[in-house]
Design a protein around this motif. Structure first.
Motif, PDB file in Angstrom:
ATOM      1  N   ASN A 189     -38.309  20.404 149.259  1.00  0.00           N
ATOM      2  CA  ASN A 189     -37.455  20.195 148.101  1.00  0.00           C
ATOM      3  C   ASN A 189     -38.315  19.834 146.895  1.00  0.00           C
ATOM      4  OD1 ASN A 189     -35.161  19.984 146.587  1.00  0.00           O
ATOM      5  ND2 ASN A 189     -34.649  17.926 147.282  1.00  0.00           N
ATOM      6  N   VAL A 190     -38.437  20.748 145.946  1.00  0.00           N
ATOM      7  CA  VAL A 190     -39.283  20.565 144.774  1.00  0.00           C
ATOM      8  C   VAL A 190     -38.402  20.444 143.541  1.00  0.00           C
ATOM      9  CG1 VAL A 190     -41.123  21.532 143.358  1.00  0.00           C
ATOM     10  CG2 VAL A 190     -41.146  21.875 145.842  1.00  0.00           C
ATOM     11  N   VAL A 191     -38.574  19.362 142.800  1.00  0.00           N
ATOM     12  CA  VAL A 191     -37.806  19.118 141.587  1.00  0.00           C
ATOM     13  C   VAL A 191     -38.744  19.252 140.401  1.00  0.00           C
ATOM     14  CG1 VAL A 191     -36.393  17.462 140.337  1.00  0.00           C
ATOM     15  CG2 VAL A 191     -36.301  17.539 142.835  1.00  0.00           C
ATOM     16  N   SER A 192     -38.427  20.118 139.468  1.00  0.00           N
ATOM     17  CA  SER A 192     -39.278  20.330 138.295  1.00  0.00           C
ATOM     18  C   SER A 192     -38.622  19.733 137.061  1.00  0.00           C
ATOM     19  CB  SER A 192     -39.523  21.824 138.064  1.00  0.00           C
ATOM     20  OG  SER A 192     -40.214  22.396 139.145  1.00  0.00           O
ATOM     21  N   PHE A 193     -39.446  19.187 136.203  1.00  0.00           N
ATOM     22  CA  PHE A 193     -38.948  18.604 134.961  1.00  0.00           C
ATOM     23  C   PHE A 193     -40.011  18.742 133.891  1.00  0.00           C
ATOM     24  CE2 PHE A 193     -38.666  14.914 132.077  1.00  0.00           C
ATOM     25  CZ  PHE A 193     -37.442  15.195 131.509  1.00  0.00           C
ATOM     26  N   ARG A 194     -39.637  19.304 132.768  1.00  0.00           N
ATOM     27  CA  ARG A 194     -40.521  19.385 131.616  1.00  0.00           C
ATOM     28  C   ARG A 194     -39.845  18.658 130.459  1.00  0.00           C
ATOM     29  NH1 ARG A 194     -44.932  22.206 130.273  1.00  0.00           N
ATOM     30  NH2 ARG A 194     -44.809  23.355 132.224  1.00  0.00           N
ATOM     31  N   PRO A 195     -40.381  17.506 130.067  1.00  0.00           N
ATOM     32  CA  PRO A 195     -39.683  16.686 129.078  1.00  0.00           C
ATOM     33  C   PRO A 195     -39.672  17.302 127.688  1.00  0.00           C
ATOM     34  CG  PRO A 195     -41.844  15.774 129.559  1.00  0.00           C
ATOM     35  CD  PRO A 195     -41.633  16.889 130.523  1.00  0.00           C
ATOM     36  N   GLU A 196     -38.570  17.082 127.015  1.00  0.00           N
ATOM     37  CA  GLU A 196     -38.482  17.357 125.590  1.00  0.00           C
ATOM     38  C   GLU A 196     -38.960  16.116 124.837  1.00  0.00           C
ATOM     39  OE1 GLU A 196     -37.709  20.270 124.441  1.00  0.00           O
ATOM     40  OE2 GLU A 196     -37.139  21.123 126.387  1.00  0.00           O
TER      41      GLU A 196
END
Length: 313
Positions: free
Chosen positions: A5-12
């Protein structure tokens, strides 16, 4: 990614926070998940008195350049608002570094003169921590028992970081990517760059961790942050003594004697509002290499699966 289970997040820009505590999480994660590019995260099930385990799978620069600076009233070798002298503040100057991920080098060039040299790329995060206890809101610049801007080069890929949970969800975050940094971060600024970071999150229920601790294949480490510097040294080494006694059933003074003879003591930073020391114990001299119920082994296994499915990148 199949089976993981891979969760990706690229912040603004609006997602960035400048404090530990006092802000809402940008997302929730579950233990055992591989998190790509995390910022401020709520860990499901984390409660005060638990320990959060963060294993850094990879930390890689996201650009082919980085910068460092000197600027007024900050750094170990200049007048500051806390260390007051009559000398003029240092000027604000910028050094640009080329970053070559294929050769694993960063390129230094003198601003005045012809000298240049290549330095090993050694990516790390200067700032890693959780929300502090008691509803406090702490500047991200100030390291303390909750973590924060510890600026230790030990916080690199392959390292597992243990942080005591103070609030529901832990609210961990990280930042301050460095392509490399000398011990002490003397001028106050490393080779700074944005990072693409992958880590695995896990939770140790009902286990207190009073100060941030680190583990690698070869060492366990305690950190201490305070002023003056000798108090940071004392905190780190006292925590390491207590950790050995707690993990291995050693008498406290026996652990103290062992730490006195085997410890390695790199300085993390001597420029932040609190200084940070690291106390390292080589595992080969300890009764056992296992700490925290060998939780790191599972995190390393998950990291290996992630890297394997990504072709090692």
């Amino acid at each position: 990614m199949a089976g993981l289970n891979v969760v990706s997040f690229r912040p603004e820009r609006s997602d960035y926070a400048w404090t530990f505590g006092g802000v809402e999480p940008v997302m929730k994660v579950k233990t055992g998940e591989a998190v790509v590019r995390p910022d401020l995260q709520h860990v499901e099930g984390a409660e005060p008195g638990d320990t959060l385990a963060l294993h850094f799978v990879s930390i890689e620069p996201s650009r082919d350049w980085a910068v460092s600076t000197t600027f007024p009233l900050f750094g170990a070798l200049t007048s500051t608002t806390r260390t007051v002298t009559l000398q003029e503040p240092l000027p604000e100057l910028v050094w640009r570094y080329d970053v070559d991920r294929s050769t694993r080098l960063v390129h230094f060039e003198a601003r005045n003169g012809d000298f240049a040299t290549d330095l090993p790329l050694d990516p790390m995060h200067g700032t890693v921590g959780v929300a502090p206890a008691g509803g406090e809101v702490r500047s991200s610049l100030v390291p303390d028992a909750h973590g924060g801007n510890m600026d230790t080069p030990e916080m690199r890929a392959g390292t597992t970081c243990y942080l005591g949970v103070n609030v529901e969800g832990a609210l961990f975050s990280l930042g301050d990517g460095h392509c490399r940094q000398g011990e002490g971060e003397t001028c106050g600024v490393a080779v700074e760059a944005a990072m693409e970071t992958v880590l695995v999150v896990d939770l140790i229920k009902g286990r207190l961790t009073p100060w941030p601790r680190l583990e690698t294949d070869d060492h366990i480490m305690s950190t201490g942050s305070a002023r003056p510097l000798e108090d940071a040294f004392r905190i780190a080494h006292a925590d390491l003594v207590r950790w050995l006694a707690e993990e291995h059933g050693l008498d406290t003074l026996d652990a103290y004697q062992l730490v006195s003879q085997i410890s390695e003591s790199p300085v993390a930073n001597v420029c932040d509002p609190n200084y940070t020391f690291v106390a390292k114990a080589p595992k080969r001299y300890l009764p056992s290499s296992d700490v925290y119920g060998s939780i790191r082994a599972g995190l390393v296994e998950v990291a290996g699966r992630y890297l394997g499915e990504r072709g090692g990148n």
